[in-house]
Scaffold this motif. Sequence first.
Motif, PDB file in Angstrom:
ATOM      1  N   ALA B 190      46.792  34.643  46.688  1.00  0.00           N
ATOM      2  CA  ALA B 190      46.736  33.723  45.554  1.00  0.00           C
ATOM      3  C   ALA B 190      45.298  33.262  45.294  1.00  0.00           C
ATOM      4  N   ALA B 191      44.515  33.059  46.350  1.00  0.00           N
ATOM      5  CA  ALA B 191      43.105  32.668  46.178  1.00  0.00           C
ATOM      6  C   ALA B 191      42.321  33.792  45.517  1.00  0.00           C
ATOM      7  N   ALA B 192      42.596  35.035  45.922  1.00  0.00           N
ATOM      8  CA  ALA B 192      41.943  36.176  45.275  1.00  0.00           C
ATOM      9  C   ALA B 192      42.270  36.199  43.786  1.00  0.00           C
ATOM     10  N   GLU B 194      43.036  33.601  41.900  1.00  0.00           N
ATOM     11  CA  GLU B 194      42.282  32.534  41.223  1.00  0.00           C
ATOM     12  C   GLU B 194      40.826  32.943  41.023  1.00  0.00           C
ATOM     13  N   ALA B 195      40.235  33.566  42.037  1.00  0.00           N
ATOM     14  CA  ALA B 195      38.826  33.965  41.939  1.00  0.00           C
ATOM     15  C   ALA B 195      38.630  34.978  40.817  1.00  0.00           C
ATOM     16  N   ALA B 197      40.710  35.591  38.253  1.00  0.00           N
ATOM     17  CA  ALA B 197      41.020  34.984  36.954  1.00  0.00           C
ATOM     18  C   ALA B 197      39.849  34.124  36.471  1.00  0.00           C
ATOM     19  N   LEU B 198      39.243  33.366  37.394  1.00  0.00           N
ATOM     20  CA  LEU B 198      38.108  32.523  36.996  1.00  0.00           C
ATOM     21  C   LEU B 198      36.898  33.380  36.630  1.00  0.00           C
ATOM     22  N   ALA B 199      36.681  34.466  37.367  1.00  0.00           N
ATOM     23  CA  ALA B 199      35.584  35.374  37.014  1.00  0.00           C
ATOM     24  C   ALA B 199      35.731  35.847  35.574  1.00  0.00           C
ATOM     25  N   VAL B 209      32.312  41.073  40.938  1.00  0.00           N
ATOM     26  CA  VAL B 209      32.523  39.874  41.758  1.00  0.00           C
ATOM     27  C   VAL B 209      33.171  40.252  43.094  1.00  0.00           C
ATOM     28  N   PHE B 223      41.424  39.640  50.031  1.00  0.00           N
ATOM     29  CA  PHE B 223      40.488  39.753  48.911  1.00  0.00           C
ATOM     30  C   PHE B 223      39.960  41.193  48.824  1.00  0.00           C
TER      31      PHE B 223
END
Lengths: 310, 310
Positions: B190-192, B194-195, B197-199, B209, B223
């Motif tokens: 899930a953190a990957a 978010e990263a 999606a934010l990128a 990224v 990741f």
Amino acid sequence: MSASPAPRPHTAVIGLGAMGLPMARRLAAHLPLSVYDIAPARRALLASAGGTDAASPAEAARDADVVLLAVRDQSQVDGALFGENGAAETLRPGSTVILTSTVGPEAARATAERLAENGILTVDAPVSGGPVRAGDGDLLIVVGAEDKALDLARPVLDLLASTLTIVGPRPGDGQALKAINQLLAGVHIAAAAEAIALARGLGLAPGTVVESLRHGAAGSFMFGDRGPRMVETYESDVAPEVKSRLDIFVKDMGIVTGIAKDAHVPVPLASAAQQLYLLGERAGLAAHDDSSVVTVLSPKSTPAQNGEDR
Amino acid sequence: MSASPAPRPHTAVIGLGAMGLPMARRLAAHLPLSVYDIAPARRALLASAGGTDAASPAEAARDADVVLLAVRDQSQVDGALFGENGAAETLRPGSTVILTSTVGPEAARATAERLAENGILTVDAPVSGGPVRAGDGDLLIVVGAEDKALDLARPVLDLLASTLTIVGPRPGDGQALKAINQLLAGVHIAAAAEAIALARGLGLAPGTVVESLRHGAAGSFMFGDRGPRMVETYESDVAPEVKSRLDIFVKDMGIVTGIAKDAHVPVPLASAAQQLYLLGERAGLAAHDDSSVVTVLSPKSTPAQNGEDR
């Protein structure tokens, strides 16, 4: 098209904190250096290393080709550059400011635009790696800068970085990648804390859990790095050495969730992690090692449910 | 004190899904094997490999020394063992059930207690590694079992596992460590998301990224593994191959948050991740690869803000 960089640019370092001091010490061995910190005692730490102690950012920047800012946040950036006796009062057109703080893309862009009004170039260059690597020239630096500014800053950056990633040509580009780095790092530390707190709650020995899982599908750099320090938190009477302060993630997760909101991207895990770091700050852990966030979830005084011997 | 294990125990595999089928195929090459799946077409897949097709769990278990359960969840475990024509009807006292599903510590303990009433031993042995590694005998298996049960199950476990971690003597001990593994794995995926999606939201190329950050302080196994598949989600017209279904994490994060609640340990990130996987399921992604959860945060139809070329 690029200006030819001075091989040994006169450099000013403003901000001699956990990162600024070791960076300045390393630069002092190779370049003519002036330094400024709001605390005179910090400036004195540089005297033996060869840096010239300045009484203000303006004085430190007076003869500088390059000013390296290593302050905590955007309000300190603004004060050091544009406040009373700020560096912008004395910096010459054509000189370069290297912004090493994590302040977010918008703040970096705004700073660069304001400096450009005086003909001063900006290299957006947030750093990662911690104080020890700062002193060894072993930092990871992600850069947003046009070629001309980057060329002028190169002799300084090359002394500090083992890995220099050029993200894009605009100040803010480096900050964007750094924010994503901090999203992952901050979430991974908080996830490690949840894993170790839950291990205690289930009666598993946290140290065994870390060793069993760190090299598999559950592994992360942070689980392998902070996990053992979280275990140490419970197994030792002495708090782990402060390698990276908890309140850095209060600031950085604030930047992450702020820019995500502005980009209309949901980041529910980063938001949850932000709240955990805020809870840690409220619990008096701001200046403790960030691994101490685990005690928010599982207080040290709570014994593991079924003992530690399983 | 331990019983001497049969070198080639007659084994029954119940459940021939994504994990059960490759495990059964591997066992069929080395052991006398009966198999059962609720779907006859799945059972037929084993015929050429040498497994004997049984019409019910009870029939599969009739001559078995060891029954390996590879079903989806606790309700299927209960049905296969204790339902009509369940394996418990025919299993002899002194035989052993290996529970490979992730069902949580309490469910494993309850199952073991019920089997013990008939003199049947239980090896709590949730597996990790995915279908390919299952077929290669390269799984990671975390075990909670007393020595006697473990000895009887060893010939089977050794054919399936490259890494066997004995967590403790009680059924449920393996489930506890597996739950912590899943907490970390589910949060890291899930953190990957978010990263990445934010990128996209910040106009950074997600592929760049991932490559810039995967080996540093922001890195995790997930990741590095799911990140490139999330990038592929945006860059390819074809959805990534399903290596691990998204709804596995709907189930497993449910187990994680449930046992954390029971242990009174807050897990805000795991809870946020659970909600993300539920959103993914609602969006029709249950049977898609778990990396597709990134599209909940950044729909594929949304172009990167500033193009993909930076």
